[in-house]
Design an enzyme around this catalytic site. Structure first.
Site, PDB file in Angstrom:
ATOM      1  N   TYR A   1       0.733  -1.286  -0.018  1.00 15.38           N
ATOM      2  CA  TYR A   1      -0.077   0.064  -0.007  1.00 15.38           C
ATOM      3  C   TYR A   1       0.885   1.384  -0.111  1.00 15.38           C
ATOM      4  O   TYR A   1       2.016   1.255   0.690  1.00 15.38           O
ATOM      5  CB  TYR A   1      -0.987   0.130   1.342  1.00 15.38           C
TER       6      TYR A   1
ATOM      7  N   TYR B   1      -0.776 -10.014   0.636  1.00 17.72           N
ATOM      8  CA  TYR B   1       0.379  -9.766   1.364  1.00 17.72           C
ATOM      9  C   TYR B   1       0.102 -10.341   2.800  1.00 17.72           C
ATOM     10  O   TYR B   1      -0.910 -10.730   3.284  1.00 17.72           O
ATOM     11  CB  TYR B   1       0.371  -7.948   1.360  1.00 17.72           C
TER      12      TYR B   1
ATOM     13  N   ARG C   1      -3.215 -11.904   3.689  1.00 16.37           N
ATOM     14  CA  ARG C   1      -4.515 -11.270   3.385  1.00 16.37           C
ATOM     15  C   ARG C   1      -4.864 -11.871   1.707  1.00 16.37           C
ATOM     16  O   ARG C   1      -3.650 -11.699   0.902  1.00 16.37           O
ATOM     17  CB  ARG C   1      -4.489  -9.895   3.310  1.00 16.37           C
TER      18      ARG C   1
ATOM     19  N   HIS D   1      -7.721  -8.321  -2.190  1.00 19.17           N
ATOM     20  CA  HIS D   1      -8.648  -7.523  -2.022  1.00 19.17           C
ATOM     21  C   HIS D   1      -9.001  -6.149  -2.336  1.00 19.17           C
ATOM     22  O   HIS D   1      -7.723  -5.391  -2.498  1.00 19.17           O
ATOM     23  CB  HIS D   1      -9.168  -7.959  -0.564  1.00 19.17           C
TER      24      HIS D   1
ATOM     25  N   HIS E   1     -10.652  -2.625  -0.989  1.00 21.60           N
ATOM     26  CA  HIS E   1     -11.559  -2.025  -0.062  1.00 21.60           C
ATOM     27  C   HIS E   1     -12.664  -1.102  -0.543  1.00 21.60           C
ATOM     28  O   HIS E   1     -12.327  -0.478  -1.524  1.00 21.60           O
ATOM     29  CB  HIS E   1     -10.951  -1.328   0.938  1.00 21.60           C
TER      30      HIS E   1
END
Lengths: 208, 242
Positions: B110, B149, B156, B159, B161
């Site tokens: 991110y 990640y 995770r 995905h 959000h």
């Protein structure tokens, strides 16, 4: 044969996670993609009403400040009218006020601050009157479904005592968790609202 | 502002289709979950109204994550389209809903100072997008498929959000979208907070070959259901002008 009324199931909530700023408040992540930001200053020079600052803090179950969350705020204007077509009260809109804001922490003290105006009284469900209040919605890592609460104003004691939503909270002592004390600082009204996610003073959260 | 005929109160929320507030396997919920019951609040104007976004300025690339973070080239990774409909519980379109997304880059990193994963940032990828649904409740994004990640010893699944602001405050929803066929979905502690497998399945976008863009992008379909409104509002709060 009679078929039951079938509704679709609401999509499940998931936590906003630790990186929510990227999408919801990119100014806090250094991302400059968007022209319009949903910030924490709700007023401009033409907004009608008393200028106030709401300083909210969020505490976890160990009384540690939550620094990575986001609070959304929705409120009526100074005359008690929401900027939405579903509000059909005979009250004026304020073209310089949307009533919507978002705040992330901006200090190490973990203060989520909104610069706004004090809302007016809004008609209640039964034609009664709700005390002035702002609606808050809290998301963060570890919060699986956004938490709805309201903040009321301590200097509105008679209106608060008559407020139908506060009165619907069976435990009188818990109503106090929604009432923010007022102080003056540099000539400006500051309301401090401490949100406790757990513990003796756990804030009232609503199932809307 | 658009005229709407009815802004009734919302159908009560079925909390059993959502994660509980405290979910021990997702350990970050331990200290941040209220332990007392939510207090039921019968709808008032505060809940049936909500922010509207007709004054928001949208740029052409706001829903195009391939372009809106690009500086001197295009981002690395698989080019994809994500699209779908925002509906209410009656199956009706929710127009003018604000849909905001954020995600990791193709490596699973991110663009956020708190993300310490060793995978690299992509100088041409920001990871945030926004759009309004159209009259049919449809939205569309173009982006890069995010990478998986690690979080501690867990991983995770890939995905995105999603944040959705519908027509009323009580409809506000944040969720996460996963990708069909990802074996990490079933072992993820955050997915595991969802109480039923049917509700998990509704968060999994399916490949939508009809929407593939030739020589450009694959496509996924992800529909979102927000709370429905009852047909009528109660008498007394219609206000003074009725």
């Amino acid at each position: 044969m009679i078929a039951p009324v079938k509704l679709l199931t609401e999509t499940a909530s998931q936590t906003a996670g630790p990186y929510l700023h990227i999408g919801l408040a990119p100014q806090y992540a250094g991302i400059t993609t968007f022209k319009t930001l949903f910030g924490s200053v709700l007023t401009d020079a033409n907004t009608r009403g008393e200028r106030i600052r709401i300083e909210a803090r969020i505490f976890d179950g160990l009384n540690t400040p939550v620094l990575d969350g986001l609070i959304e705020l929705w409120q009526a204007n100074a005359g008690g009218r929401y900027r939405h077509p579903g509000d059909r009260q005979n009250k004026a809109l304020d073209e310089s006020f949307t009533g919507y804001g978002r705040a992330c922490f901006d200090t190490e003290a973990g203060i989520y601050a909104f610069d706004t105006i004090k809302p007016g009284t809004v008609c209640g469900r039964l034609g009664d009157h709700m005390a002035p209040h702002v609606n808050l919605w809290i998301v963060a890592r570890g919060i699986n479904i956004g938490l709805h609460t309201r903040m009321y104003f301590a200097d509105e004691a008679p209106a608060n005592a008559a407020d139908p939503v506060l009165r619907s909270i069976e435990w009188e002592i818990r109503r106090q968790t929604l009432i923010a004390p007022r102080q003056e600082r540099d000539g400006k009204a500051i309301y401090s609202f401490d949100i406790h996610l757990q513990g003796e003073t756990e804030t009232v959260f609503f199932d809307l | 502002m658009k005229k709407h005929s009815s802004f009734g109160e919302f159908v009560p929320r079925d909390l059993n289709v959502h994660p509980a507030t405290y979910t021990p396997k997702y350990r970050f919920s331990e200290l941040r979950s209220p332990r007392r019951s939510l207090i039921p609040l019968a709808s008032t104007l505060s809940e049936i109204t909500g922010p509207t976004f007709d004054q928001v300025t949208f740029e052409r690339a706001d829903n195009d994550l391939i372009l809106n973070g690009a500086h001197d080239g295009l981002p690395l990774g698989e080019r994809i389209v994500i699209h779908g409909y925002v509906l209410d519980q009656w199956g009706r379109a929710v127009p003018d809903a604000l849909v905001e997304i954020w995600q990791a880059n193709a490596s699973g990193r991110y663009r956020h100072k708190k993300d310490q994963y060793l995978a690299p940032l992509d100088p041409n990828f920001g990871g945030s997008g926004r759009t309004l649904t159209d009259a049919e409740g449809h939205y569309r994004f173009r982006t890069i498929r995010p990478g998986a990640y690690p979080v501690g010893l867990d991983w995770r699944p890939a995905h995105i959000h999603f944040s959705i602001s519908g027509s009323g405050w009580a409809q506000r929803l944040i969720t996460q979208m996963y990708f069909e066929g990802d074996p990490l979905i079933r072992s993820c502690p955050i997915v595991g907070t969802i109480p039923t497998s049917a509700q998990i399945d509704r968060l999994i976008a399916v490949q939508d070959e009809a929407q593939f863009v030739t020589m450009d992008s694959r496509a996924y379909r992800f529909d979102i259901v927000l709370r429905g409104r009852r047909a009528t509002w109660f008498e007394n709060t219609q206000g003074d002008d009725t």
